[in-house]
Enzyme design. Sequence first.
Site, PDB file in Angstrom:
ATOM      1  N   ASP A   6      16.354   1.726  30.726  1.00 34.97           N
ATOM      2  CA  ASP A   6      16.535   2.261  31.978  1.00 34.97           C
ATOM      3  C   ASP A   6      15.588   3.528  32.034  1.00 34.97           C
ATOM      4  O   ASP A   6      15.313   4.122  31.139  1.00 34.97           O
ATOM      5  CB  ASP A   6      17.994   2.612  32.462  1.00 34.97           C
ATOM      6  CG  ASP A   6      18.766   3.468  31.584  1.00 34.97           C
ATOM      7  OD1 ASP A   6      18.397   3.524  30.318  1.00 34.97           O
ATOM      8  OD2 ASP A   6      19.270   4.433  31.885  1.00 34.97           O
ATOM      9  N   HIS A  13      10.808  12.162  31.355  1.00 31.52           N
ATOM     10  CA  HIS A  13      11.454  12.823  32.600  1.00 31.52           C
ATOM     11  C   HIS A  13      10.373  13.479  33.306  1.00 31.52           C
ATOM     12  O   HIS A  13      10.433  14.164  34.397  1.00 31.52           O
ATOM     13  CB  HIS A  13      12.642  13.664  32.678  1.00 31.52           C
ATOM     14  CG  HIS A  13      13.780  12.931  32.186  1.00 31.52           C
ATOM     15  ND1 HIS A  13      15.010  13.324  31.965  1.00 31.52           N
ATOM     16  CD2 HIS A  13      13.833  11.609  31.310  1.00 31.52           C
ATOM     17  CE1 HIS A  13      15.930  12.531  31.626  1.00 31.52           C
ATOM     18  NE2 HIS A  13      15.241  11.502  30.907  1.00 31.52           N
ATOM     19  N   HIS A  58      16.764   1.999  24.979  1.00 35.34           N
ATOM     20  CA  HIS A  58      17.345   2.089  26.464  1.00 35.34           C
ATOM     21  C   HIS A  58      16.067   1.533  27.360  1.00 35.34           C
ATOM     22  O   HIS A  58      14.798   2.106  27.183  1.00 35.34           O
ATOM     23  CB  HIS A  58      18.052   3.287  26.833  1.00 35.34           C
ATOM     24  CG  HIS A  58      17.137   4.437  27.118  1.00 35.34           C
ATOM     25  ND1 HIS A  58      16.477   4.472  28.336  1.00 35.34           N
ATOM     26  CD2 HIS A  58      16.795   5.779  26.555  1.00 35.34           C
ATOM     27  CE1 HIS A  58      15.864   5.857  28.381  1.00 35.34           C
ATOM     28  NE2 HIS A  58      16.138   6.390  27.132  1.00 35.34           N
ATOM     29  N   GLU A 113      13.890   5.884  20.402  1.00 35.79           N
ATOM     30  CA  GLU A 113      13.584   7.275  21.519  1.00 35.79           C
ATOM     31  C   GLU A 113      12.393   7.771  20.726  1.00 35.79           C
ATOM     32  O   GLU A 113      12.123   7.716  19.648  1.00 35.79           O
ATOM     33  CB  GLU A 113      14.641   8.010  21.435  1.00 35.79           C
ATOM     34  CG  GLU A 113      16.127   7.590  22.132  1.00 35.79           C
ATOM     35  CD  GLU A 113      15.964   8.163  23.706  1.00 35.79           C
ATOM     36  OE1 GLU A 113      14.925   8.137  23.983  1.00 35.79           O
ATOM     37  OE2 GLU A 113      17.061   7.828  24.377  1.00 35.79           O
ATOM     38  N   GLU A 144      21.509   4.438  29.942  1.00 33.33           N
ATOM     39  CA  GLU A 144      21.247   5.322  28.906  1.00 33.33           C
ATOM     40  C   GLU A 144      21.308   6.720  29.677  1.00 33.33           C
ATOM     41  O   GLU A 144      21.869   7.839  29.406  1.00 33.33           O
ATOM     42  CB  GLU A 144      20.462   5.272  27.845  1.00 33.33           C
ATOM     43  CG  GLU A 144      20.626   6.179  26.674  1.00 33.33           C
ATOM     44  CD  GLU A 144      19.492   7.409  26.933  1.00 33.33           C
ATOM     45  OE1 GLU A 144      19.658   8.479  26.235  1.00 33.33           O
ATOM     46  OE2 GLU A 144      18.989   7.527  27.894  1.00 33.33           O
ATOM     47  N   GLU A 145      20.410   6.748  30.711  1.00 33.74           N
ATOM     48  CA  GLU A 145      19.914   7.845  31.332  1.00 33.74           C
ATOM     49  C   GLU A 145      21.048   8.627  32.220  1.00 33.74           C
ATOM     50  O   GLU A 145      21.133   9.787  32.217  1.00 33.74           O
ATOM     51  CB  GLU A 145      18.747   7.422  32.401  1.00 33.74           C
ATOM     52  CG  GLU A 145      17.457   7.136  31.814  1.00 33.74           C
ATOM     53  CD  GLU A 145      16.653   8.346  31.003  1.00 33.74           C
ATOM     54  OE1 GLU A 145      17.450   9.541  30.872  1.00 33.74           O
ATOM     55  OE2 GLU A 145      15.814   8.345  30.494  1.00 33.74           O
TER      56      GLU A 145
END
Length: 438
Positions: free
Chosen positions: A79, A409, A77, A171, A145-146
């Site tokens: 984003d 994050h 992903h 990931e 995705e987030e």
Amino acid sequence: MDFDRIREAARGYEKDMTAFLRAIVRHPGESCGERAHAETIAAEMRKLGFDEVKTDPQGNVMGFMGEGDKIIAFDGHIDTVGIGNPENWTFDPYEGYETDTEIGGRGVSDQCGGVVSAVYGAKIMKEQGLIPQGCRIMVVGTVQEEDCDGLCWQYIIHEDGIRPEFVVSTEPTDGGIYRGQRGRMEIRVDVKGVSCHGSAPERGDNAIYKMADILQDVRALNENDDEDETAVKGLVKMLNPKYNPDWEEARFLGRGTITVSQIFYTSPSRCAVADSCSVSLDRRMTFGETWESCLEEIRQLPSVKKYGDDVKVSMYRYDRPSYTGCVYEIECYFPTWAIPKDHRVTKALEAAYRGLYGEKRIGAPETLTMRQSRPLTDKWTFSTNGVSIMGRNGIPCIGFGPGAEAQAHAPNEKTWKQDLVTCAAVYAALPGTYCGNQ
């Protein structure tokens, strides 16, 4: 297969991969704002000689190598989450930084680095003739995705009409091979009350007090045991063969959890009784749990039953437009999944890794103690696009990607150049080990 040659080719592209990753994350790319990331990735794919590069109506950028009916896909992903409090960063999260061993910036671990390794892994495949006959390699940078993990693959499978043989999620895996994750869902509980003046609260029906009772039962779900005398049995019960026929895989993935993530209310003023209260619940699910069972579990809590029709339990839906303006509505349910430990895809990825790097996880010196204390093949703590790929659609999915889960994050996010190289090499070797095991 010449593993030495593949390793050497991957090492030779370290500087190119570093520059590519820094070029991507120099642009903000939060969910529904990934356009600059997609354009940067598409340009690199074209520069490296991908046979076909396209962007679908949702905004997912795809590059293809080879010809054939069998598609082997690599998903990452593109984003990111936001940066949070800027004061928590010691460097500019978009300018980032680079040392001899590290790259810093928002999204380098979660998870633009995986896309970078996959793009260069595909280039190595083409250069060294590693694409098996009849196979087409697909590298896809997916969106949103987030915000809503798996939404992108629902679109790719059902609207683009692409159904791969299997998918590698890139990931971050801390140097390991990951074969599953707990699922999750987003639950909403709404409670009705009746307002009145705060000077005489007995005239009303305080929705916040009702919700307080419900939240104590929700907390009990997360904290209680599963003994016979326990009224609200804890989610740990799903690890018990007495309650769950899928207990073995549940123990592998870990028990489910539930927590309150948001609370809302309405009241005429600060001098009045609240006439509604709502909460969002983050529910993580293990094997043997479904969205139906999780909703019913909340509906059967003693406090929810006590307040009857004044309580509504439901699941959120996602309908936010992508950066292209595409709206693809879906319920906020992200199923548990795990590919079996003896599955052909699992064995092929393990064979590719062991042929290149041996029996243990590798990585930069600061990561080795943690990485090598864990088995080579393990599982994620967080959620991935695998919830759609395998969880909803039954397409085999397995994980191997550069970076660390703990960087996701977090402020001062970083990844390691060595991981980019390692993953590019493993990706390049995988189609051959998979097709060679037929």
